[in-house]
Design a protein around this motif. Structure first.
Motif, mmCIF file in Angstrom:
data_model
loop_
_atom_site.group_PDB
_atom_site.id
_atom_site.type_symbol
_atom_site.label_atom_id
_atom_site.label_comp_id
_atom_site.label_asym_id
_atom_site.label_seq_id
_atom_site.Cartn_x
_atom_site.Cartn_y
_atom_site.Cartn_z
ATOM 1 N N UNK A 104 55.496 65.865 31.951
ATOM 2 C CA UNK A 104 56.476 65.422 32.948
ATOM 3 C C UNK A 104 55.875 64.534 34.027
ATOM 4 N N UNK A 105 54.630 64.095 33.848
ATOM 5 C CA UNK A 105 54.004 63.229 34.843
ATOM 6 C C UNK A 105 54.744 61.895 34.919
ATOM 7 N N UNK A 106 55.050 61.400 36.140
ATOM 8 C CA UNK A 106 55.719 60.095 36.251
ATOM 9 C C UNK A 106 54.869 58.939 35.742
ATOM 10 N N UNK A 107 53.574 59.189 35.565
ATOM 11 C CA UNK A 107 52.685 58.133 35.073
ATOM 12 C C UNK A 107 53.095 57.697 33.665
ATOM 13 N N UNK A 108 53.586 58.642 32.858
ATOM 14 C CA UNK A 108 53.942 58.295 31.483
ATOM 15 C C UNK A 108 55.052 57.247 31.448
ATOM 16 N N UNK A 109 56.044 57.391 32.315
ATOM 17 C CA UNK A 109 57.157 56.436 32.322
ATOM 18 C C UNK A 109 56.670 55.035 32.673
ATOM 19 N N UNK A 110 55.809 54.935 33.702
ATOM 20 C CA UNK A 110 55.304 53.614 34.103
ATOM 21 C C UNK A 110 54.401 53.037 33.014
ATOM 22 N N UNK A 111 53.605 53.906 32.378
ATOM 23 C CA UNK A 111 52.731 53.424 31.306
ATOM 24 C C UNK A 111 53.556 52.899 30.135
ATOM 25 N N UNK A 112 54.661 53.587 29.816
ATOM 26 C CA UNK A 112 55.519 53.142 28.713
ATOM 27 C C UNK A 112 56.137 51.786 29.026
ATOM 28 N N UNK A 113 56.523 51.557 30.279
ATOM 29 C CA UNK A 113 57.070 50.260 30.673
ATOM 30 C C UNK A 113 56.064 49.140 30.434
ATOM 31 N N UNK A 114 54.775 49.460 30.597
ATOM 32 C CA UNK A 114 53.731 48.452 30.410
ATOM 33 C C UNK A 114 53.326 48.314 28.946
#
Length: 602
Positions: free
Chosen positions: A100-110
């Protein structure tokens, strides 16, 4: 050429099993970092465990390069002067993050992807010419993306890296976090109310200052809507009119084709041609004759074919009936054709004026819908301006009420926060220091976060004036203030990895032990990496890494090696830190005593 063997700092203790709870990795942790070609470091890999990791070593051995490498990995400024002679430096890191880390969402966007074991790989390279590249999850990304992610992952606190603490906005956020979840919800409500008020105020100002231009634009929109309303086109009507015009214009030719086909299939069923003429045999007559002949044969196979011909005859008869209906319905009225052509011309004019190329009637209807919405925002009548003014004033009143509540919450929290930080500083060789918050409120000029300017003030000793913390503290004091704040926020700060670079500068004795104790407490909720020169701090570590100068046999220059120490090796390192002599019996006895004290329950 054979690949170069990488030196690896093996952990002193085995990492926790994958199924075991890891308190300091609750929000994420670094499990492995490789640094090569950076400063004195040739090529080393650090296996980092959860909890408290200390980095020690002789002055000048390269301890700071560990911090530099971590800072570079997470988007810090690239300094080509740090690159070794081979011309390229690099840092690679493996992040273990909860799902559930928000980092995963930003990483997926990149475009980044998780590694096979579910971790996220970061990498950064720097050339001697200053060119820098960043990689995230196997994808090349702008350095700014990594720096953005780092805001949720890493906080570096050192002699010259106290940026978060020196920013008034960060000090205000710290105070808001301390005030609790209910206060944070109030701040979020204030942010939304401020956005509504600003939007209404800007809309009103725009309408007042651009009355003439907006009125002209509104008139153009009204005229267009009136033209469209006068024609009242329906969805796909242009296509239907094209088909209808074609049928009306070619009615005679279509009637001839349909009649010819009907006669061929079913003959003259209307009597128009007279009964005495010899007519060619039609399809239904021929099919009926063939069916009778086959049925009369008595042969089962031919009888079956006769039945199939009966089905064919029925289909032909149905087509004949439909053709007769088509001819009967075919309208050759010139007046109706003229009406259709006029309607089509009116709609074509609308399409050319208001629709994008190829959009047809659908484009006209879309323009009308958009124009209606825009027109509601361009109304500059006295009634509209009065209504908008009332809405703006109501939003401003709501915002002021929220600003007052947010300010009251901050003022109430400031005293408690300052007291908690002060208690922590008392154990960090700053017993006489006094920390306070100055909350200055201007309800007439609120910002998105409220109407307050917040400043963290420090009086370093009795009689000293309270000054902004970054102006009233030395480098070491600033680091300890930051440490005290982090300890206060140990369970609330979402940043999982914290790095402290010589926060114990200028401290010794009992105060040094208190620093170690507080860092160990902080490591219960975070992964903490500390560069230190004090044995009293190092004794509290879960993992102890030693940076050594080692001769490079290949080039004859000094290089850095990093090794993990445990057991007697760790005792000798602590003895060296205490007395400068790793084999000193007295120093080793003192080191064992420090380890025993650090091992006691906190």
């Amino acid at each position: 050429m054979a690949p170069r063997e990488r030196k690896k700092a093996t952990p002193a203790t085995a990492p926790a099993p994958a199924t075991a709870p890891v308190p300091s990795a609750r929000h994420g942790a670094l499990s492995e970092v490789r640094i090569h070609g950076l400063g004195a470091i040739d090529d080393v890999t650090l296996d980092l465990n959860p909890g408290l990791t200390v980095v020690t070593g002789e002055t000048g051995a390269g301890k700071t390069m560990v911090v530099t490498g971590l800072t570079l990995l997470f988007g810090g400024r690239a300094d080509p002067g740090r690159v070794r002679a081979q011309g390229r430096a690099g840092v690679e890191g493996r992040l273990v993050l909860p799902p559930d880390s928000p980092v995963w969402a930003r990483a997926a966007e990149a475009g980044a992807e998780a590694d096979e074991d579910g971790s996220l790989i970061l990498a950064r390279t720097v050339s001697a010419e200053g060119r820098s590249r960043a990689y995230l999850g196997g994808r090349s990304v702008p350095v700014g993306v990594v720096a953005e992610i780092a805001e949720d992952l890493l906080a570096v606190h050192g002699q010259t890296d106290q940026l978060r603490l020196t920013r008034p906005a960060e000090q205000r956020r710290a105070l808001d976090r301390y005030a609790g979840p209910a206060h944070l919800e109030l701040v979020e409500a204030h942010r939304a109310a401020h956005a509504r008020w600003r939007q209404l105020a800007e809309d009103l100002e725009r309408r007042r200052t651009q009355t003439r231009e907006l009125a002209q634009t509104a008139e153009v929109l009204r005229r267009g809507l009136e033209e469209i309303a006068a024609v009242a086109p329906q969805p796909d009507e242009d296509t239907a009119l094209d088909a209808q015009a074609t049928r009306l214009g070619d009615a005679d030719a279509l009637r001839g084709a349909a009649d010819e086909a009907r006669l061929a299939l079913v003959g003259d069923t209307t009597g128009d041609l007279g009964g005495g003429e010899d007519l060619p045999q039609d399809a239904t007559t021929a099919l009926a004759a063939a069916q009778r002949a086959l049925a009369a044969s008595g042969d089962p196979a031919l009888v079956a074919l006769a039945e199939r011909l009966g089905d064919v005859g029925a289909v032909v008869a149905d087509v004949g009936v439909e053709l007769a209906g088509y001819v009967a319905d075919l309208d050759a009225d010139p007046a109706r054709l003229a009406e259709v052509l006029d309607r089509r011309a009116a709609i074509t004019t609308l399409v050319r004026t208001y629709a994008d190329h190829g959009a047809g009637v659908g484009g006209v209807l879309a323009w009308a819908e958009d124009a209606t919405d825009r027109l509601s925002q361009l109304d500059v009548s006295d009634e509209a301006l009065e209504a908008l003014t009332a809405s703006r004033d109501a939003a401003r009143a709501e915002l002021r009420e929220l600003s007052e509540r947010v300010s009251a919450g901050r003022t109430a929290a400031a005293e408690g926060f300052a007291a908690d930080v002060g208690r922590e500083l008392a154990g960090l060789a700053m017993k006489t220091a006094r920390v306070s918050f100055a909350v200055t409120t201007d309800l007439e000029s609120p910002g998105p976060e409220g109407a307050d300017e917040v400043a963290l003030l420090l009086a370093a000793h009795p009689g000293a004036p309270a000054r902004p913390v970054h102006k009233g503290a030395s480098g070491g004091e600033l680091s300890r203030v930051m440490l005290a704040i982090e300890v206060v926020f140990a369970g609330a700060d979402p940043v999982p990895v914290m790095v402290f670079d010589e926060v114990d500068a200028g401290v010794g004795g009992q105060a040094a032990g208190e620093i170690g104790r507080r860092l160990a407490r902080l490591a219960g909720e975070h992964q903490v990496v500390v560069v230190t020169h004090l044995a009293q701090v190092a004794a509290f570590a879960d993992t102890h890494l030693v940076v050594d100068k080692a001769p490079d046999s290949g080039a004859g220059v000094t290089a850095t090696d990093i090794r993990a120490v445990a057991g007697e090796d760790r005792v000798r390192e602590l003895a060296r830190m205490l007395s400068g002599l790793s084999d000193s019996d007295t120093g080793q006895a003192h080191a064992r005593e420090l380890l025993a004290v650090a091992g006691q329950p906190q």
